[in-house]
Design a protein around this motif. Sequence first.
Motif, PDB file in Angstrom:
ATOM      1  N   PHE A 105       0.995  -1.192   0.275  1.00  0.00           N
ATOM      2  CA  PHE A 105      -0.009   0.089  -0.101  1.00  0.00           C
ATOM      3  C   PHE A 105       0.857   1.141   0.011  1.00  0.00           C
ATOM      4  CE2 PHE A 105      -2.158   3.482   2.284  1.00  0.00           C
ATOM      5  CZ  PHE A 105      -3.256   3.462   1.572  1.00  0.00           C
ATOM      6  N   ILE A 106       1.846   1.200   0.881  1.00  0.00           N
ATOM      7  CA  ILE A 106       2.929   2.390   0.872  1.00  0.00           C
ATOM      8  C   ILE A 106       3.589   2.722  -0.528  1.00  0.00           C
ATOM      9  CG2 ILE A 106       4.777   3.245   1.897  1.00  0.00           C
ATOM     10  CD1 ILE A 106       3.786   2.185   4.661  1.00  0.00           C
ATOM     11  N   ARG A 107       3.980   1.545  -0.932  1.00  0.00           N
ATOM     12  CA  ARG A 107       4.614   1.711  -2.426  1.00  0.00           C
ATOM     13  C   ARG A 107       3.719   2.109  -3.349  1.00  0.00           C
ATOM     14  NH1 ARG A 107       6.734  -3.731  -1.448  1.00  0.00           N
ATOM     15  NH2 ARG A 107       8.585  -3.680  -0.408  1.00  0.00           N
ATOM     16  N   ARG A 108       2.554   1.683  -3.304  1.00  0.00           N
ATOM     17  CA  ARG A 108       1.426   2.341  -4.305  1.00  0.00           C
ATOM     18  C   ARG A 108       1.316   3.906  -4.023  1.00  0.00           C
ATOM     19  NH1 ARG A 108      -2.024  -2.262  -3.131  1.00  0.00           N
ATOM     20  NH2 ARG A 108      -3.240  -0.671  -2.056  1.00  0.00           N
ATOM     21  N   LYS A 109       1.084   4.060  -3.052  1.00  0.00           N
ATOM     22  CA  LYS A 109       0.899   5.514  -2.636  1.00  0.00           C
ATOM     23  C   LYS A 109       2.080   6.358  -2.890  1.00  0.00           C
ATOM     24  CE  LYS A 109      -3.318   5.495  -1.124  1.00  0.00           C
ATOM     25  NZ  LYS A 109      -4.452   6.259  -2.033  1.00  0.00           N
ATOM     26  N   LEU A 110       3.054   5.980  -2.697  1.00  0.00           N
ATOM     27  CA  LEU A 110       4.309   6.887  -2.788  1.00  0.00           C
ATOM     28  C   LEU A 110       5.029   6.909  -4.242  1.00  0.00           C
ATOM     29  CD1 LEU A 110       6.475   6.231   0.595  1.00  0.00           C
ATOM     30  CD2 LEU A 110       4.759   8.069  -0.101  1.00  0.00           C
ATOM     31  N   GLY A 111       4.582   5.822  -4.852  1.00  0.00           N
ATOM     32  CA  GLY A 111       5.055   5.645  -6.252  1.00  0.00           C
ATOM     33  C   GLY A 111       6.518   5.049  -6.368  1.00  0.00           C
ATOM     34  N   SER A 112       6.924   4.657  -5.335  1.00  0.00           N
ATOM     35  CA  SER A 112       8.559   4.296  -5.389  1.00  0.00           C
ATOM     36  C   SER A 112       8.670   2.816  -5.658  1.00  0.00           C
ATOM     37  CB  SER A 112       9.066   4.641  -3.989  1.00  0.00           C
ATOM     38  OG  SER A 112       8.104   3.707  -2.802  1.00  0.00           O
ATOM     39  N   GLU A 113       7.796   2.190  -6.259  1.00  0.00           N
ATOM     40  CA  GLU A 113       8.112   0.932  -6.732  1.00  0.00           C
ATOM     41  C   GLU A 113       9.190   0.576  -7.536  1.00  0.00           C
ATOM     42  OE1 GLU A 113       5.207  -1.947  -8.171  1.00  0.00           O
ATOM     43  OE2 GLU A 113       3.677  -0.581  -7.344  1.00  0.00           O
TER      44      GLU A 113
END
Length: 78
Positions: free
Chosen positions: A55-63
């Motif tokens: 969820f955090i990766r999706r929200k921050l766009g840091s994948e």
Amino acid sequence: MVWLPYTATRRQRAATACLFLTGAALIVAAARLSYANIEPQRAKAAERRRVLEAFIRRKLGSESDHQQRQDPPPTKPP
């Protein structure tokens, strides 16, 4: 200084021993049940952590910044 001015009778000593053994048995049973429930709790916590990280990766766009970690699926206890 004497704690009790009389000695315990045989019946009192037997009652004390029974209460002690009952308490020890309850502690052992509680420890066994607690130990038996550790793995399911760990699996739930690991799954929550994975969901939160995704969820955090999706929200921050840091994948693209972090390699997406693939944890092995949780194993069921025997």
